[in-house]
Design a protein around this motif. Sequence first.
Motif, PDB file in Angstrom:
ATOM      1  N   ALA A 205      46.995  18.592 -19.443  1.00 32.23           N
ATOM      2  CA  ALA A 205      45.784  17.707 -19.115  1.00 32.23           C
ATOM      3  C   ALA A 205      46.415  16.842 -17.351  1.00 32.23           C
ATOM      4  O   ALA A 205      45.758  17.420 -16.120  1.00 32.23           O
ATOM      5  CB  ALA A 205      44.851  16.753 -20.001  1.00 32.23           C
ATOM      6  N   GLY A 206      47.336  17.182 -17.355  1.00 31.87           N
ATOM      7  CA  GLY A 206      48.104  16.433 -16.675  1.00 31.87           C
ATOM      8  C   GLY A 206      48.166  17.419 -15.441  1.00 31.87           C
ATOM      9  O   GLY A 206      48.158  17.667 -14.199  1.00 31.87           O
TER      10      GLY A 206
ATOM     11  N   LEU B 167      54.332  18.215 -31.291  1.00 31.55           N
ATOM     12  CA  LEU B 167      54.707  19.150 -30.149  1.00 31.55           C
ATOM     13  C   LEU B 167      52.604  19.403 -29.398  1.00 31.55           C
ATOM     14  O   LEU B 167      52.626  19.834 -28.214  1.00 31.55           O
ATOM     15  CB  LEU B 167      54.787  20.257 -30.288  1.00 31.55           C
ATOM     16  CG  LEU B 167      54.948  21.655 -29.673  1.00 31.55           C
ATOM     17  CD1 LEU B 167      55.873  21.073 -28.538  1.00 31.55           C
ATOM     18  CD2 LEU B 167      56.211  22.806 -30.598  1.00 31.55           C
ATOM     19  N   GLY B 168      51.913  19.104 -30.017  1.00 32.24           N
ATOM     20  CA  GLY B 168      50.506  19.851 -29.986  1.00 32.24           C
ATOM     21  C   GLY B 168      50.133  18.853 -28.651  1.00 32.24           C
ATOM     22  O   GLY B 168      49.468  19.132 -28.252  1.00 32.24           O
ATOM     23  N   GLU B 169      50.624  17.408 -29.247  1.00 32.69           N
ATOM     24  CA  GLU B 169      49.837  16.375 -28.630  1.00 32.69           C
ATOM     25  C   GLU B 169      50.894  16.360 -27.332  1.00 32.69           C
ATOM     26  O   GLU B 169      49.944  16.644 -26.119  1.00 32.69           O
ATOM     27  CB  GLU B 169      50.620  15.006 -29.002  1.00 32.69           C
ATOM     28  CG  GLU B 169      49.607  14.513 -30.473  1.00 32.69           C
ATOM     29  CD  GLU B 169      49.659  13.372 -30.670  1.00 32.69           C
ATOM     30  OE1 GLU B 169      51.466  12.416 -30.506  1.00 32.69           O
ATOM     31  OE2 GLU B 169      49.271  12.926 -32.608  1.00 32.69           O
ATOM     32  N   THR B 170      51.850  17.333 -26.825  1.00 30.37           N
ATOM     33  CA  THR B 170      52.321  17.110 -25.771  1.00 30.37           C
ATOM     34  C   THR B 170      51.676  18.161 -25.041  1.00 30.37           C
ATOM     35  O   THR B 170      51.875  17.800 -24.175  1.00 30.37           O
ATOM     36  CB  THR B 170      54.184  17.161 -26.353  1.00 30.37           C
ATOM     37  OG1 THR B 170      54.425  15.986 -27.374  1.00 30.37           O
ATOM     38  CG2 THR B 170      55.321  16.569 -24.497  1.00 30.37           C
ATOM     39  N   THR B 171      52.213  19.054 -25.277  1.00 29.30           N
ATOM     40  CA  THR B 171      51.024  19.876 -24.670  1.00 29.30           C
ATOM     41  C   THR B 171      49.957  19.729 -24.343  1.00 29.30           C
ATOM     42  O   THR B 171      49.287  20.143 -23.304  1.00 29.30           O
ATOM     43  CB  THR B 171      50.780  21.346 -25.709  1.00 29.30           C
ATOM     44  OG1 THR B 171      51.923  21.790 -26.598  1.00 29.30           O
ATOM     45  CG2 THR B 171      50.979  22.514 -24.950  1.00 29.30           C
ATOM     46  N   VAL B 172      49.464  18.748 -24.714  1.00 29.83           N
ATOM     47  CA  VAL B 172      48.014  18.410 -24.927  1.00 29.83           C
ATOM     48  C   VAL B 172      47.636  17.887 -23.551  1.00 29.83           C
ATOM     49  O   VAL B 172      47.563  18.107 -22.209  1.00 29.83           O
ATOM     50  CB  VAL B 172      47.049  18.077 -25.547  1.00 29.83           C
ATOM     51  CG1 VAL B 172      45.575  17.380 -25.457  1.00 29.83           C
ATOM     52  CG2 VAL B 172      46.522  19.246 -26.735  1.00 29.83           C
ATOM     53  N   VAL B 173      48.594  16.876 -23.521  1.00 29.56           N
ATOM     54  CA  VAL B 173      49.104  15.982 -22.587  1.00 29.56           C
ATOM     55  C   VAL B 173      49.639  16.569 -21.346  1.00 29.56           C
ATOM     56  O   VAL B 173      48.975  16.289 -20.077  1.00 29.56           O
ATOM     57  CB  VAL B 173      49.847  14.491 -23.038  1.00 29.56           C
ATOM     58  CG1 VAL B 173      50.452  14.031 -21.288  1.00 29.56           C
ATOM     59  CG2 VAL B 173      49.141  13.972 -24.285  1.00 29.56           C
ATOM     60  N   PHE B 174      50.577  17.696 -21.286  1.00 31.33           N
ATOM     61  CA  PHE B 174      50.854  17.925 -20.436  1.00 31.33           C
ATOM     62  C   PHE B 174      50.503  19.164 -19.505  1.00 31.33           C
ATOM     63  O   PHE B 174      49.836  19.317 -18.223  1.00 31.33           O
ATOM     64  CB  PHE B 174      52.882  18.848 -20.581  1.00 31.33           C
ATOM     65  CG  PHE B 174      52.699  20.331 -19.738  1.00 31.33           C
ATOM     66  CD1 PHE B 174      53.599  19.107 -18.712  1.00 31.33           C
ATOM     67  CD2 PHE B 174      52.338  20.921 -19.424  1.00 31.33           C
ATOM     68  CE1 PHE B 174      54.185  19.856 -17.666  1.00 31.33           C
ATOM     69  CE2 PHE B 174      53.167  21.847 -18.894  1.00 31.33           C
ATOM     70  CZ  PHE B 174      54.039  21.961 -17.575  1.00 31.33           C
TER      71      PHE B 174
ATOM     72  N   ALA C 119      47.104  19.830 -15.112  1.00 35.21           N
ATOM     73  CA  ALA C 119      44.792  20.808 -13.706  1.00 35.21           C
ATOM     74  C   ALA C 119      44.762  19.011 -13.811  1.00 35.21           C
ATOM     75  O   ALA C 119      44.336  19.742 -12.156  1.00 35.21           O
ATOM     76  CB  ALA C 119      44.234  21.034 -15.656  1.00 35.21           C
ATOM     77  N   VAL C 120      45.154  18.005 -13.623  1.00 38.00           N
ATOM     78  CA  VAL C 120      44.513  17.114 -12.855  1.00 38.00           C
ATOM     79  C   VAL C 120      45.616  17.268 -11.340  1.00 38.00           C
ATOM     80  O   VAL C 120      44.748  17.240  -9.952  1.00 38.00           O
ATOM     81  CB  VAL C 120      44.330  15.705 -13.811  1.00 38.00           C
ATOM     82  CG1 VAL C 120      44.407  15.008 -11.919  1.00 38.00           C
ATOM     83  CG2 VAL C 120      43.702  15.235 -14.251  1.00 38.00           C
ATOM     84  N   ALA C 121      46.966  17.939 -11.509  1.00 38.46           N
ATOM     85  CA  ALA C 121      47.164  17.802 -10.307  1.00 38.46           C
ATOM     86  C   ALA C 121      46.812  19.002  -9.944  1.00 38.46           C
ATOM     87  O   ALA C 121      46.980  18.673  -8.205  1.00 38.46           O
ATOM     88  CB  ALA C 121      49.226  17.843 -10.993  1.00 38.46           C
ATOM     89  N   LEU C 122      46.506  19.850 -10.603  1.00 36.82           N
ATOM     90  CA  LEU C 122      46.073  20.979  -9.539  1.00 36.82           C
ATOM     91  C   LEU C 122      44.710  20.454  -8.743  1.00 36.82           C
ATOM     92  O   LEU C 122      44.713  21.575  -7.543  1.00 36.82           O
ATOM     93  CB  LEU C 122      45.981  22.160 -10.553  1.00 36.82           C
ATOM     94  CG  LEU C 122      47.370  23.431 -10.711  1.00 36.82           C
ATOM     95  CD1 LEU C 122      46.425  23.712 -12.156  1.00 36.82           C
ATOM     96  CD2 LEU C 122      48.036  23.830  -9.602  1.00 36.82           C
ATOM     97  N   LEU C 123      43.314  20.016  -9.579  1.00 39.85           N
ATOM     98  CA  LEU C 123      42.918  19.999  -8.861  1.00 39.85           C
ATOM     99  C   LEU C 123      42.630  18.937  -7.370  1.00 39.85           C
ATOM    100  O   LEU C 123      41.727  19.001  -6.887  1.00 39.85           O
ATOM    101  CB  LEU C 123      41.474  19.094  -9.718  1.00 39.85           C
ATOM    102  CG  LEU C 123      40.912  19.461 -11.175  1.00 39.85           C
ATOM    103  CD1 LEU C 123      40.496  19.398 -11.726  1.00 39.85           C
ATOM    104  CD2 LEU C 123      39.992  20.430 -10.446  1.00 39.85           C
ATOM    105  N   LEU C 124      43.590  17.646  -7.645  1.00 37.73           N
ATOM    106  CA  LEU C 124      44.020  17.289  -6.917  1.00 37.73           C
ATOM    107  C   LEU C 124      44.631  17.408  -5.612  1.00 37.73           C
ATOM    108  O   LEU C 124      44.718  17.581  -4.644  1.00 37.73           O
ATOM    109  CB  LEU C 124      44.399  15.632  -7.121  1.00 37.73           C
ATOM    110  CG  LEU C 124      43.543  14.811  -7.444  1.00 37.73           C
ATOM    111  CD1 LEU C 124      44.732  13.581  -8.272  1.00 37.73           C
ATOM    112  CD2 LEU C 124      42.284  14.301  -7.131  1.00 37.73           C
TER     113      LEU C 124
END
Lengths: 99, 214
Positions: B171-172, B162-169, B174-179
């Motif tokens: 991160a994705g 669950l923690g890994e999934t949260t981290v990946v989500f 944040a990238v989407a917000l930046l772009l």
Amino acid sequence: MTAAALIALLIGMLLLLIRAIAGPTLYDRVLAVNSFGTKTVLALGLLGFVMGRPEFLDIAILYALINFVATIAILKFFRYRSFQVPLVRRGGQGGGNNG
Amino acid sequence: MDDVIDVNIGMEMVNIVLLGMLFIVGIAIARMRSLFGIVMLSGIYSLVSAAWYVAVDAVDVAFTEAAVGAGMSTAVLLGAMLLTSRTAKPEKPLKNLGPFLVCIVTGILLIYATVDLPGFGDPNSPANSGVGLTYLQINWHDTGIPNVVTPVLGSYRGFDTLGETTVVFVAGLAVALLLGFGERSLAETIRKEDKAPPPLPKDDAISNEKEGKE
């Protein structure tokens, strides 16, 4: 019987691979990738039965979903040159599809 | 029921055919100059390797490969192609010699490293003799899931996953917000700076876009 079907599917995958590598136009390749995905789904289902574990059908269903989404993404890319065009545009300039 | 008897030889043949397809696709990707063809072939590569992972019983890896490799990275690579050109530059044969040698040396080192690995399904290997054995013994009583990897990821280490999934989500996200999305996105901004209102491609604009000679 399932083994024979699996062999036939693998041969079909090889033929599609030739089309995807040699295909002169873009659309040949899109079609080749799409039907290659379908062949993969079928091959996974058959593989489960050949190996005696039909639970692999669940994974085959997931592959079908991913294949569908990927094809839609590629075709949308060709129509709009971008993934970021909403499907319904709010008028204004640059609108190519009016309804 | 000759299917059951020949299943081992059959699986060997399936493995050989799938790995042969991976080899052909890899060579074709290296030889091809049209970027679009390369993106399509990389999608095929992911599909074949995911099928192969299922054939060797690594179902969780196959799930990831199918979702990330065939679905996500095809879309991301197409989006990257939007910002660059359609074909790669023609290669200079002598310049490829260095990377080729590096690849050969790395391959030899990797093959050399596999000599020390325990055999497939070796009961004395560290993975099978320690905690792995415990998982194999108690798994069926705890969860009743036939594949052992699935309960280890989803049940015994559920919070970890669950923690890994949260981290990946995150991160994705944040990238989407930046772009950015829509008309304020990075791609749209670059295009607007390039030239004033871009004509949306008509169908004939797409159809005369044949690929270059390879």
